[in-house]
Motif scaffolding. Structure first.
Motif, PDB file in Angstrom:
ATOM      1  N   PHE A  43       0.837  -1.202   0.000  1.00 39.78           N
ATOM      2  CA  PHE A  43       0.000   0.000   0.000  1.00 39.78           C
ATOM      3  C   PHE A  43       0.872   1.252   0.000  1.00 39.78           C
ATOM      4  N   LEU A  44       1.884   1.258   0.846  1.00 39.49           N
ATOM      5  CA  LEU A  44       2.753   2.422   0.964  1.00 39.49           C
ATOM      6  C   LEU A  44       3.532   2.677  -0.325  1.00 39.49           C
ATOM      7  N   ARG A  45       4.003   1.617  -0.968  1.00 39.21           N
ATOM      8  CA  ARG A  45       4.753   1.802  -2.217  1.00 39.21           C
ATOM      9  C   ARG A  45       3.894   2.427  -3.317  1.00 39.21           C
ATOM     10  N   LYS A  46       2.589   2.143  -3.325  1.00 35.61           N
ATOM     11  CA  LYS A  46       1.691   2.781  -4.303  1.00 35.61           C
ATOM     12  C   LYS A  46       1.686   4.296  -4.079  1.00 35.61           C
ATOM     13  N   ILE A  47       1.625   4.694  -2.835  1.00 33.45           N
ATOM     14  CA  ILE A  47       1.631   6.116  -2.492  1.00 33.45           C
ATOM     15  C   ILE A  47       2.969   6.737  -2.850  1.00 33.45           C
ATOM     16  N   LEU A  48       4.048   6.053  -2.505  1.00 31.47           N
ATOM     17  CA  LEU A  48       5.393   6.571  -2.785  1.00 31.47           C
ATOM     18  C   LEU A  48       5.618   6.746  -4.283  1.00 31.47           C
ATOM     19  N   THR A  49       5.048   5.849  -5.088  1.00 33.84           N
ATOM     20  CA  THR A  49       5.167   5.958  -6.548  1.00 33.84           C
ATOM     21  C   THR A  49       4.600   7.286  -7.039  1.00 33.84           C
ATOM     22  N   HIS A  50       3.449   7.693  -6.494  1.00 32.49           N
ATOM     23  CA  HIS A  50       2.847   8.966  -6.889  1.00 32.49           C
ATOM     24  C   HIS A  50       3.711  10.151  -6.443  1.00 32.49           C
ATOM     25  N   LEU A  51       4.318  10.035  -5.276  1.00 32.45           N
ATOM     26  CA  LEU A  51       5.181  11.115  -4.778  1.00 32.45           C
ATOM     27  C   LEU A  51       6.451  11.234  -5.618  1.00 32.45           C
ATOM     28  N   VAL A  52       6.967  10.103  -6.080  1.00 28.41           N
ATOM     29  CA  VAL A  52       8.139  10.123  -6.967  1.00 28.41           C
ATOM     30  C   VAL A  52       7.770  10.765  -8.300  1.00 28.41           C
ATOM     31  N   LYS A  53       6.645  10.337  -8.881  1.00 23.72           N
ATOM     32  CA  LYS A  53       6.193  10.904 -10.173  1.00 23.72           C
ATOM     33  C   LYS A  53       5.988  12.405 -10.085  1.00 23.72           C
ATOM     34  N   ALA A  54       5.549  12.887  -8.917  1.00 24.71           N
ATOM     35  CA  ALA A  54       5.300  14.322  -8.732  1.00 24.71           C
ATOM     36  C   ALA A  54       6.581  15.090  -8.416  1.00 24.71           C
ATOM     37  N   GLY A  55       7.705  14.391  -8.267  1.00 24.32           N
ATOM     38  CA  GLY A  55       8.967  15.054  -7.978  1.00 24.32           C
ATOM     39  C   GLY A  55       9.094  15.527  -6.538  1.00 24.32           C
ATOM     40  N   ILE A  56       8.323  14.933  -5.643  1.00 21.53           N
ATOM     41  CA  ILE A  56       8.352  15.314  -4.233  1.00 21.53           C
ATOM     42  C   ILE A  56       9.421  14.534  -3.484  1.00 21.53           C
ATOM     43  N   ILE A  57       9.569  13.269  -3.860  1.00 24.89           N
ATOM     44  CA  ILE A  57      10.621  12.436  -3.279  1.00 24.89           C
ATOM     45  C   ILE A  57      11.393  11.785  -4.412  1.00 24.89           C
ATOM     46  N   GLN A  58      12.554  11.246  -4.070  1.00 20.32           N
ATOM     47  CA  GLN A  58      13.319  10.484  -5.050  1.00 20.32           C
ATOM     48  C   GLN A  58      13.521   9.077  -4.518  1.00 20.32           C
ATOM     49  N   ALA A  59      13.675   8.151  -5.432  1.00 18.77           N
ATOM     50  CA  ALA A  59      13.842   6.756  -5.065  1.00 18.77           C
ATOM     51  C   ALA A  59      15.147   6.234  -5.651  1.00 18.77           C
ATOM     52  N   LYS A  60      15.831   5.444  -4.855  1.00 22.03           N
ATOM     53  CA  LYS A  60      17.020   4.740  -5.332  1.00 22.03           C
ATOM     54  C   LYS A  60      16.740   3.265  -5.141  1.00 22.03           C
ATOM     55  N   GLU A  61      16.799   2.522  -6.233  1.00 22.67           N
ATOM     56  CA  GLU A  61      16.518   1.093  -6.176  1.00 22.67           C
ATOM     57  C   GLU A  61      17.758   0.319  -5.768  1.00 22.67           C
ATOM     58  N   GLY A  62      17.528  -0.900  -5.371  1.00 24.82           N
ATOM     59  CA  GLY A  62      18.638  -1.781  -5.044  1.00 24.82           C
ATOM     60  C   GLY A  62      18.780  -2.046  -3.561  1.00 24.82           C
ATOM     61  N   ARG A  63      19.803  -2.806  -3.252  1.00 23.81           N
ATOM     62  CA  ARG A  63      20.040  -3.258  -1.882  1.00 23.81           C
ATOM     63  C   ARG A  63      20.190  -2.099  -0.896  1.00 23.81           C
ATOM     64  N   ASP A  64      20.902  -1.072  -1.277  1.00 22.86           N
ATOM     65  CA  ASP A  64      21.109   0.089  -0.407  1.00 22.86           C
ATOM     66  C   ASP A  64      20.168   1.236  -0.770  1.00 22.86           C
ATOM     67  N   GLY A  65      19.059   0.905  -1.415  1.00 23.75           N
ATOM     68  CA  GLY A  65      18.128   1.919  -1.884  1.00 23.75           C
ATOM     69  C   GLY A  65      17.179   2.408  -0.810  1.00 23.75           C
ATOM     70  N   GLY A  66      16.344   3.314  -1.239  1.00 27.77           N
ATOM     71  CA  GLY A  66      15.349   3.882  -0.346  1.00 27.77           C
ATOM     72  C   GLY A  66      14.796   5.164  -0.921  1.00 27.77           C
ATOM     73  N   TYR A  67      14.163   5.929  -0.069  1.00 20.41           N
ATOM     74  CA  TYR A  67      13.500   7.168  -0.476  1.00 20.41           C
ATOM     75  C   TYR A  67      14.037   8.343   0.328  1.00 20.41           C
ATOM     76  N   SER A  68      14.006   9.512  -0.306  1.00 24.44           N
ATOM     77  CA  SER A  68      14.390  10.746   0.385  1.00 24.44           C
ATOM     78  C   SER A  68      13.627  11.913  -0.236  1.00 24.44           C
ATOM     79  N   LEU A  69      13.534  12.982   0.532  1.00 28.42           N
ATOM     80  CA  LEU A  69      12.865  14.194   0.046  1.00 28.42           C
ATOM     81  C   LEU A  69      13.706  14.858  -1.043  1.00 28.42           C
ATOM     82  N   VAL A  70      13.045  15.476  -1.991  1.00 24.20           N
ATOM     83  CA  VAL A  70      13.729  16.233  -3.037  1.00 24.20           C
ATOM     84  C   VAL A  70      13.926  17.679  -2.578  1.00 24.20           C
ATOM     85  N   LYS A  71      12.948  18.198  -1.836  1.00 23.84           N
ATOM     86  CA  LYS A  71      12.981  19.587  -1.377  1.00 23.84           C
ATOM     87  C   LYS A  71      13.143  19.648   0.135  1.00 23.84           C
TER      88      LYS A  71
END
Length: 137
Positions: A43-71
């Motif tokens: 459920f959370l990843r669906k929400i995060l996908t929309h935030l990434v598309k909107a340029g609000i957060i960025q995502a890094k895939e992979g073992r050491d990946g995760g999410y962070s704010l853009v602004k």
């Protein structure tokens, strides 16, 4: 006429996720984010996908990946988050009058206009608030 509205459940979870990210050092894995929010990862990843598309957060895939704010939180208006969650069509319980034969066409049109006004009121209020307004020490 507004065809899409922000799903309030999604908006609420998005804001909470952004608060966690604002307070997290480095990239926050989705599993850790879901754990902190006591939410299901899918459920959370669906929400995060929309935030990434909107340029609000960025995502890094992979073992050491995760999410962070853009602004910075002080530059991120809650209206941006609300708009990003407009991926859903209007919820059935949000002044759904399209198929109601008991209303005259003029009444149905007036109710649709009210629904649009409500969305505009919400957006106007959220344009006054940033993520930083929600962060407290």
């Amino acid at each position: 006429m507004v065809e899409k509205a922000s799903n309030t459940k999604w908006f609420g979870m998005a804001v909470q996720a952004l608060i966690v990210l604002a307070n997290y050092e480095g990239l926050c894995p989705s599993g850790k984010l879901a754990e902190k929010l006591e939410s299901k990862s899918v459920f959370l990843r669906k929400i995060l996908t929309h935030l990434v598309k909107a340029g609000i957060i960025q995502a890094k895939e992979g073992r050491d990946g995760g999410y962070s704010l853009v602004k910075e939180p002080s530059e991120l208006y809650l209206s941006e988050v609300y708009e990003a969650m407009r991926a859903e069509t209007l919820p059935k319980d949000f002044l759904d009058v399209e198929q109601k034969g008991c209303f005259l066409p003029n009444t149905r049109e007036a109710l649709c206009e009210l629904r649009e006004e409500m969305e505009n009121w919400i957006l106007a209020g959220l344009k006054e608030k940033t993520l930083a307004d929600l962060l407290r020490d």
